[in-house]
Design a protein around this motif. Structure first.
Motif, PDB file in Angstrom:
ATOM      1  N   LYS A  31      14.136  14.218  -8.254  1.00 57.20           N
ATOM      2  CA  LYS A  31      14.137  14.819  -6.978  1.00 57.20           C
ATOM      3  C   LYS A  31      15.199  13.851  -6.196  1.00 57.20           C
ATOM      4  CE  LYS A  31       9.664  13.462  -6.983  1.00 57.20           C
ATOM      5  NZ  LYS A  31       8.132  13.194  -6.504  1.00 57.20           N
ATOM      6  N   LYS A  32      15.528  14.431  -5.213  1.00 63.12           N
ATOM      7  CA  LYS A  32      16.646  13.993  -4.298  1.00 63.12           C
ATOM      8  C   LYS A  32      16.336  12.483  -3.820  1.00 63.12           C
ATOM      9  CE  LYS A  32      19.901  17.359  -3.223  1.00 63.12           C
ATOM     10  NZ  LYS A  32      19.425  18.771  -2.887  1.00 63.12           N
ATOM     11  N   GLN A  33      14.812  12.462  -3.651  1.00 63.84           N
ATOM     12  CA  GLN A  33      14.146  11.232  -2.887  1.00 63.84           C
ATOM     13  C   GLN A  33      13.024  10.826  -3.463  1.00 63.84           C
ATOM     14  OE1 GLN A  33      14.538  11.234   1.620  1.00 63.84           O
ATOM     15  NE2 GLN A  33      12.394  10.566   1.435  1.00 63.84           N
ATOM     16  N   TYR A  34      12.743   9.732  -3.591  1.00 62.49           N
ATOM     17  CA  TYR A  34      11.534   9.228  -4.354  1.00 62.49           C
ATOM     18  C   TYR A  34      10.765   8.233  -3.251  1.00 62.49           C
ATOM     19  CZ  TYR A  34      12.593  11.493  -8.692  1.00 62.49           C
ATOM     20  OH  TYR A  34      12.542  12.216 -10.011  1.00 62.49           O
ATOM     21  N   ASP A  35       9.589   8.502  -3.121  1.00 69.69           N
ATOM     22  CA  ASP A  35       8.806   7.701  -2.500  1.00 69.69           C
ATOM     23  C   ASP A  35       7.820   6.707  -3.282  1.00 69.69           C
ATOM     24  OD1 ASP A  35       9.381   8.743   0.184  1.00 69.69           O
ATOM     25  OD2 ASP A  35       8.130  10.604  -0.201  1.00 69.69           O
ATOM     26  N   LEU A  36       6.864   6.061  -2.507  1.00 61.76           N
ATOM     27  CA  LEU A  36       6.120   4.901  -3.325  1.00 61.76           C
ATOM     28  C   LEU A  36       5.016   5.629  -3.970  1.00 61.76           C
ATOM     29  CD1 LEU A  36       6.400   2.287  -0.509  1.00 61.76           C
ATOM     30  CD2 LEU A  36       7.798   2.493  -2.539  1.00 61.76           C
ATOM     31  N   PHE A  37       4.635   5.295  -5.319  1.00 59.22           N
ATOM     32  CA  PHE A  37       3.509   5.790  -5.919  1.00 59.22           C
ATOM     33  C   PHE A  37       2.412   4.994  -5.626  1.00 59.22           C
ATOM     34  CE2 PHE A  37       0.943   6.508  -9.783  1.00 59.22           C
ATOM     35  CZ  PHE A  37       0.576   7.915  -9.614  1.00 59.22           C
ATOM     36  N   ILE A  38       1.464   5.397  -4.685  1.00 57.51           N
ATOM     37  CA  ILE A  38       0.222   4.274  -4.293  1.00 57.51           C
ATOM     38  C   ILE A  38      -0.829   5.284  -4.325  1.00 57.51           C
ATOM     39  CG2 ILE A  38      -0.760   2.951  -2.512  1.00 57.51           C
ATOM     40  CD1 ILE A  38       2.030   2.048  -1.512  1.00 57.51           C
ATOM     41  N   ASN A  39      -2.002   4.749  -5.071  1.00 56.73           N
ATOM     42  CA  ASN A  39      -3.255   5.346  -5.065  1.00 56.73           C
ATOM     43  C   ASN A  39      -2.964   6.918  -5.523  1.00 56.73           C
ATOM     44  OD1 ASN A  39      -6.015   5.024  -4.734  1.00 56.73           O
ATOM     45  ND2 ASN A  39      -6.086   5.868  -2.867  1.00 56.73           N
ATOM     46  N   GLY A  40      -2.296   7.066  -6.770  1.00 56.07           N
ATOM     47  CA  GLY A  40      -2.394   8.371  -7.248  1.00 56.07           C
ATOM     48  C   GLY A  40      -1.342   9.461  -6.731  1.00 56.07           C
ATOM     49  N   ASP A  95      12.299   1.628  -0.278  1.00 57.69           N
ATOM     50  CA  ASP A  95      12.402   0.170  -0.165  1.00 57.69           C
ATOM     51  C   ASP A  95      11.117  -0.270   0.393  1.00 57.69           C
ATOM     52  OD1 ASP A  95      12.860  -2.346   0.080  1.00 57.69           O
ATOM     53  OD2 ASP A  95      14.658  -2.143   1.629  1.00 57.69           O
ATOM     54  N   ALA A  96      10.217  -0.493  -0.351  1.00 52.13           N
ATOM     55  CA  ALA A  96       8.840  -1.111   0.014  1.00 52.13           C
ATOM     56  C   ALA A  96       8.912  -2.464   0.698  1.00 52.13           C
ATOM     57  CB  ALA A  96       7.951  -1.303  -1.169  1.00 52.13           C
ATOM     58  N   ASN A  97       8.011  -2.613   1.965  1.00 48.63           N
ATOM     59  CA  ASN A  97       8.080  -3.771   2.384  1.00 48.63           C
ATOM     60  C   ASN A  97       6.790  -4.437   2.477  1.00 48.63           C
ATOM     61  OD1 ASN A  97       6.129  -2.594   4.265  1.00 48.63           O
ATOM     62  ND2 ASN A  97       7.425  -2.429   5.964  1.00 48.63           N
ATOM     63  N   ALA A  98       6.296  -5.586   2.921  1.00 45.27           N
ATOM     64  CA  ALA A  98       5.033  -6.165   2.601  1.00 45.27           C
ATOM     65  C   ALA A  98       3.849  -5.607   3.019  1.00 45.27           C
ATOM     66  CB  ALA A  98       4.915  -7.465   3.253  1.00 45.27           C
ATOM     67  N   LYS A  99       3.939  -4.597   4.091  1.00 44.05           N
ATOM     68  CA  LYS A  99       2.856  -3.739   4.318  1.00 44.05           C
ATOM     69  C   LYS A  99       2.511  -2.648   3.266  1.00 44.05           C
ATOM     70  CE  LYS A  99      -0.013  -1.567   7.263  1.00 44.05           C
ATOM     71  NZ  LYS A  99      -1.436  -1.957   7.165  1.00 44.05           N
ATOM     72  N   PRO A 154       7.524   5.287   2.710  1.00 41.19           N
ATOM     73  CA  PRO A 154       7.086   3.953   2.971  1.00 41.19           C
ATOM     74  C   PRO A 154       6.883   3.555   4.347  1.00 41.19           C
ATOM     75  CG  PRO A 154       9.537   4.495   2.803  1.00 41.19           C
ATOM     76  CD  PRO A 154       8.712   5.674   2.257  1.00 41.19           C
ATOM     77  N   ASN A 155       6.204   2.645   4.605  1.00 38.62           N
ATOM     78  CA  ASN A 155       5.998   2.274   6.014  1.00 38.62           C
ATOM     79  C   ASN A 155       7.511   1.481   6.448  1.00 38.62           C
ATOM     80  OD1 ASN A 155       3.199   1.650   7.399  1.00 38.62           O
ATOM     81  ND2 ASN A 155       2.931   1.515   5.147  1.00 38.62           N
ATOM     82  N   SER A 156       8.138   0.939   5.713  1.00 40.13           N
ATOM     83  CA  SER A 156       9.347   0.473   5.901  1.00 40.13           C
ATOM     84  C   SER A 156      10.177   1.596   6.568  1.00 40.13           C
ATOM     85  CB  SER A 156      10.187  -0.129   4.987  1.00 40.13           C
ATOM     86  OG  SER A 156      10.489   0.882   4.118  1.00 40.13           O
ATOM     87  N   GLY A 157      10.136   2.813   6.342  1.00 40.20           N
ATOM     88  CA  GLY A 157      10.912   3.746   6.637  1.00 40.20           C
ATOM     89  C   GLY A 157      12.311   3.724   5.925  1.00 40.20           C
ATOM     90  N   LYS A 158      12.274   2.695   4.996  1.00 34.61           N
ATOM     91  CA  LYS A 158      13.823   2.601   4.427  1.00 34.61           C
ATOM     92  C   LYS A 158      13.953   3.163   3.197  1.00 34.61           C
ATOM     93  CE  LYS A 158      14.863  -1.788   6.561  1.00 34.61           C
ATOM     94  NZ  LYS A 158      14.958  -3.236   6.269  1.00 34.61           N
ATOM     95  N   TYR A 159      15.351   3.510   2.729  1.00 31.45           N
ATOM     96  CA  TYR A 159      15.474   4.071   1.383  1.00 31.45           C
ATOM     97  C   TYR A 159      16.754   3.436   1.272  1.00 31.45           C
ATOM     98  CZ  TYR A 159      11.939   7.625   1.944  1.00 31.45           C
ATOM     99  OH  TYR A 159      10.476   8.149   2.126  1.00 31.45           O
TER     100      TYR A 159
END
Ligand code: ADP
Length: 506
Positions: free
Chosen positions: A47-56, A83-87, A61-66
């Motif tokens: 894919k052109k963009q990958y998000d976080l793999f959470i809960n299946g 780019d995942a943050n602490a949240k 990301p909450n950070s809104g950052k890539y």
């Protein structure tokens, strides 16, 4: 493990009947040109963009950052990575905790095993795609991704799937129990394989996982996330969050994480150890290394030279257990060094996607700078350098395979981890001397001994302070055998039955 570069050399040697005439064959080898044999990339799906793999699911990301992940052989961008943050980490850990409490810890072990088997099978089915992506993102030669990283990753899942319902046989009368959520942080040198080393035993022992791949090599872990989805593993059992050091730190410091498994630099390992002191989190650390490869005069020299080459130039020297120090007995030093130089000239450095390539791209600009800095340090400290005369591509991050001759114990290139294709060579006279020199270092991850004498091998394995000692071979890995270090190389073992223990309480 098959050392393909050795096979290639033998094939050419045999074809021309020159196996024994090594000097002559060198002239021949240096003239030899291979037609490129480029692995195709048209079958891979990225894919052109990958998000976080959470809960299946893949979630933004909450950070809104890539950030961009690149191909170190071409410096071209491959994809955007969250780019995942602490949240984000908090959400991932809570998903893992819920999955542990509600599903995974309650599931019969033989059912858990089925999922782990399924993941192994899916890795096998997608092996070609995974190998190509590993090479694109990490820079390692396709031959290694294809023949080592990916098959070994599948084998780890197979192996630990087998243990899932047999823990009471692994630890009789000890009533082993899972811990809860395992936080796992891995480096960039074996991205998929390190994920397998960490995830497979955690799942087999009934734990759930939050894993962070290294910032430069997230892609095969994200493909693994897709495989995990396809396997039907219950949501939240494995979560993969991408990001930098601060993302790793958020995992380490999260109060709901029960166990940390970290592979990476000694500096970060020490920081992790400090930051969890006073908590009841369990910890395993697999850190740096500066392994001694030791050749005695009675060793099979050609085989040893091939093992030395494999030990340091395999995977561009991006191996914690790389045989980055060579100790050669004085009486055979001249012969060994000449053969090493000859062999260096035959190594092919360049496009990692070419099936002929022995040494691919250095993983990042930062790592390339670090290696070049150490080469300067070696020269400034007065060691003699020998580099292959090969040319290296103008674009991308490449280093010529490098030998440093006449080094001494006090040289920084003999003491510090370079993590590149740079070999520091010393000679020795007696067994006592070499043991003293090999051990006189802050690290203790691995070592290699080359000799014809079995009794000497046993003597050396007892006296070398290294977690793994290979005899008349090097860099051999198997899911059934434990791996880990002494001293600043860390503690705890991964692989084999020992690798189950850090994920269990008794
Ligand atoms: P290397 O020098 O091999 O890159 P690092 O130790 O810097 O090794 O990185 C290994 C892994 O540790 C990477 O996934 C990286 O993002 C992560 N990391 C770096 N700093 C920290 C930290 N302070 N806490 C947790 N993880 C970290």
């Amino acid at each position: 493990m098959i050392d393909a570069s050795y096979l290639r050399l033998s094939v050419i040697s045999n074809k021309h009947g020159m196996a024994k005439k090594e000097k002559k064959s060198l002239e021949f080898f240096t003239d030899w040109k291979y037609e490129p044999a480029i692995e195709s990339t048209d079958h891979i799906q990225l894919k052109k963009q990958y998000d976080l793999f959470i809960n299946g699911k893949f979630v933004k990301p909450n950070s809104g950052k890539y950030y961009d992940t690149i191909n170190p052989a071409t410096e071209e961008k491959i994809a955007r990575i969250a780019d995942a943050n602490a949240k984000d980490v908090d959400i991932a850990v809570k998903a893992a905790k819920k999955a542990y409490d509600k599903t995974w810890s309650k599931m019969p072990a033989k059912e858990r095993a089925k999922y782990i088997f399924r993941i192994a099978r899916l890795i096998q089915e997608k092996a070609r795609e995974l190998s190509v992506i590993e090479t694109m993102n990490g820079g390692k030669a396709i031959r290694e991704s294809r023949d080592i990283d990916v098959p070994l990753a599948a084998n780890h899942f197979f192996y630990y799937a087998g243990w899932a319902d047999k823990l009471e046989y692994a630890f009789p009368n000890r009533n082993p129990k899972s811990l809860g959520v395992a936080g796992q942080v891995i480096p960039w040198n074996f991205p998929l394989l390190m994920a397998a080393w960490k995830i497979a035993p955690a799942l087999a022992t009934g734990n759930t996982v939050v894993l962070k791949p290294a910032e430069t090599t997230p892609l095969t872990c994200l493909k693994l996330a897709e495989i995990i989805q396809e396997s039907g593993l219950p949501d939240g059992v494995v979560n993969i969050v991408t990001g930098f050091g601060s993302t790793g730190a958020a995992i380490v410091n999260h109060p709901l994480v029960n166990k940390i498994a970290f592979t990476g630099s000694t500096a970060v390992g020490k920081w992790i150890q400090k930051s969890i002191s006073g908590t009841d989190k369990k910890l395993t650390l697999e850190l740096g290394g500066k392994a001694a490869n030791i050749i005695f005069e009675d060793a099979p020299i050609n085989q040893a030279v091939e093992g030395i080459v494999n030990g340091i130039f395999f995977n561009q020297g991006h191996v914690c257990c790389a045989g980055s120090r060579l100790f050669v007995q004085e009486s055979v030093a001249e012969e060994v060094i000449q053969k090493l130089k000859d062999r260096l000239e035959t190594l092919i450095v360049g496009d990692p996607m070419d099936k002929n390539t022995d040494i691919g791209a250095i993983n990042s600009k930062m790592q390339l700078n670090k290696i070049n800095e150490y080469i300067k340090i070696g020269l400034n400290d007065g060691a003699d350098m020998y580099q292959s005369q090969c040319s290296i591509p103008k674009k991308g991050y490449f280093v010529k395979p490098t030998l440093f001759l006449n080094t001494s114990q006090s040289h920084r290139i003999s003491q510090e981890e370079i993590f590149g294709p740079v070999l520091a060579i010393q000679t020795f006279r007696t067994i006592e001397e070499v043991i003293e020199k090999a051990n006189n270092i802050p690290y203790g991850l691995s070592a290699g001994v080359w000799t014809d004498k079995g009794s000497r091998i046993f003597n050396m394995t007892q006296k070398l302070r290294a977690g793994v000692v290979w005899a008349n071979t090097y860099n051999k890995f198997d899911p059934t055998s434990p791996f880990g270090g002494y001293k600043e190389s860390g503690f705890g073992r991964e692989g084999g039955l020992h690798g189950l223990m850090p994920y269990l309480k008794f």
